[in-house]
Enzyme design. Sequence first.
Site, mmCIF file in Angstrom:
data_model
loop_
_atom_site.group_PDB
_atom_site.id
_atom_site.type_symbol
_atom_site.label_atom_id
_atom_site.label_comp_id
_atom_site.label_asym_id
_atom_site.label_seq_id
_atom_site.Cartn_x
_atom_site.Cartn_y
_atom_site.Cartn_z
ATOM 1 N N TRP A 165 0.817 -1.223 0.000
ATOM 2 C CA TRP A 165 0.000 0.000 0.000
ATOM 3 C C TRP A 165 0.849 1.272 0.000
ATOM 4 O O TRP A 165 0.317 2.356 -0.214
ATOM 5 C CB TRP A 165 -0.923 0.027 1.232
ATOM 6 C CG TRP A 165 -1.990 -1.019 1.264
ATOM 7 C CD1 TRP A 165 -2.238 -1.982 0.313
ATOM 8 C CD2 TRP A 165 -2.962 -1.212 2.289
ATOM 9 N NE1 TRP A 165 -3.295 -2.756 0.699
ATOM 10 C CE2 TRP A 165 -3.761 -2.306 1.914
ATOM 11 C CE3 TRP A 165 -3.234 -0.573 3.508
ATOM 12 C CZ2 TRP A 165 -4.817 -2.773 2.703
ATOM 13 C CZ3 TRP A 165 -4.273 -1.031 4.299
ATOM 14 C CH2 TRP A 165 -5.066 -2.126 3.891
ATOM 15 N N HIS A 206 12.808 -2.253 -0.632
ATOM 16 C CA HIS A 206 12.062 -1.661 -1.749
ATOM 17 C C HIS A 206 12.901 -0.532 -2.350
ATOM 18 O O HIS A 206 13.589 0.189 -1.624
ATOM 19 C CB HIS A 206 10.703 -1.140 -1.271
ATOM 20 C CG HIS A 206 9.819 -0.789 -2.406
ATOM 21 N ND1 HIS A 206 9.940 0.405 -3.085
ATOM 22 C CD2 HIS A 206 8.843 -1.488 -3.036
ATOM 23 C CE1 HIS A 206 9.063 0.419 -4.073
ATOM 24 N NE2 HIS A 206 8.383 -0.713 -4.065
ATOM 25 N N GLU A 242 12.178 2.307 -3.276
ATOM 26 C CA GLU A 242 11.908 3.630 -2.694
ATOM 27 C C GLU A 242 12.680 3.802 -1.385
ATOM 28 O O GLU A 242 13.171 4.892 -1.081
ATOM 29 C CB GLU A 242 10.391 3.806 -2.495
ATOM 30 C CG GLU A 242 9.692 3.964 -3.843
ATOM 31 C CD GLU A 242 8.273 3.439 -3.911
ATOM 32 O OE1 GLU A 242 7.639 3.227 -2.868
ATOM 33 O OE2 GLU A 242 7.791 3.238 -5.049
ATOM 34 N N GLU A 259 11.901 -6.137 -8.975
ATOM 35 C CA GLU A 259 11.133 -4.954 -9.377
ATOM 36 C C GLU A 259 12.028 -4.025 -10.174
ATOM 37 O O GLU A 259 12.826 -3.286 -9.604
ATOM 38 C CB GLU A 259 10.623 -4.219 -8.133
ATOM 39 C CG GLU A 259 9.706 -5.054 -7.277
ATOM 40 C CD GLU A 259 8.799 -4.185 -6.442
ATOM 41 O OE1 GLU A 259 7.585 -4.246 -6.656
ATOM 42 O OE2 GLU A 259 9.298 -3.414 -5.608
ATOM 43 N N GLY A 304 5.276 2.122 -10.732
ATOM 44 C CA GLY A 304 4.402 3.294 -10.717
ATOM 45 C C GLY A 304 4.436 4.098 -12.001
ATOM 46 O O GLY A 304 3.920 5.211 -12.063
HETATM 47 P P1 PGA Z 1 3.406 -0.440 -8.811
HETATM 48 O O1 PGA Z 1 4.421 -0.637 -7.576
HETATM 49 O O2 PGA Z 1 2.636 -1.729 -8.908
HETATM 50 O O3 PGA Z 1 2.577 0.725 -8.429
HETATM 51 O O4 PGA Z 1 4.264 -0.219 -10.025
HETATM 52 C C1 PGA Z 1 5.068 -1.839 -7.393
HETATM 53 C C2 PGA Z 1 5.863 -1.779 -6.108
HETATM 54 O O5 PGA Z 1 6.539 -0.776 -5.880
HETATM 55 O O6 PGA Z 1 5.815 -2.729 -5.298
#
Ligand code: PGA
Length: 252
Positions: A10, A96, A98, A168, A174
């Site tokens: 989320w 992640h 981020e 990823e 995103g």
């Molecule tokens: P997304 O994000 O599906 O919005 O591309 C994936 C994630 O960061 O886990």
Amino acid sequence: MRKKIVAGNWKMNKTLQEGLELAKELDAALAGKAINCDVVIGTPFIHLASVASAIDTTKIGVASQNCADKVSGAYTGEISASMVASTGAKYVILGHSERRAYYGETTAILKEKTELVLANGLTPIFCIGEVLEEREAGIQNQIVKNQIEESLFGLSAEDFGKIVLAYEPVWAIGTGKTATAAQAQEIHEYIRSVVAGKYGKEVADNCSILYGGSCNGANAKELFANPDVDGGLIGGAALTVAAFMPIIEAWG
Ligand code: PGA
């Protein structure tokens, strides 16, 4: 047989009330349905305990999106792995992109976090992946190999066997851009070969490797049809039941 998993992340979305509503709605949508994968939702820390007590956690595993790299003590604002475990959560998303990009999480920090998550009986969902420039330079394999080696290859085979990996590509997160099914399969197969090189074929064959990056109800089936793609880590499409359910149902 390795597990098939659809995990939602989320991120920093949903108030407590909104999160509870979403979790309960998903719980209701799954009730009585034959589901062919494990389902996980990664909520903000402050929602964990409430969400875990509001849903059937034998059906939906609850995950935090991070945890501290220290056991306990004077680390203002941090949340330890043992605190996460005490809420009823079963998973921790680690590394992640981020977190790596915006909060300076290094492979060394992630090594500490992984060990603490495992020590507290939780399952790490460990994210790896290259940025666009690295993909364009053709060095994506080396990037994911380094991420795995530096954070995870100090683990025993038994502990490594408890980890879920999530590939990823950062350029697909995103952005609406998805790796093609062929690109996903190619690098997932490579990742499995890296694991096999260190821990052997059996551990590699049992390791679930999820794909993340703009995975949605329209492309999940094609992505999951690849032999080395064992599910998805889902951001945007995990924020409503209407968008998340078709991804779960892609494991038909
Ligand atoms: P997304 O994000 O599906 O919005 O591309 C994936 C994630 O960061 O886990």
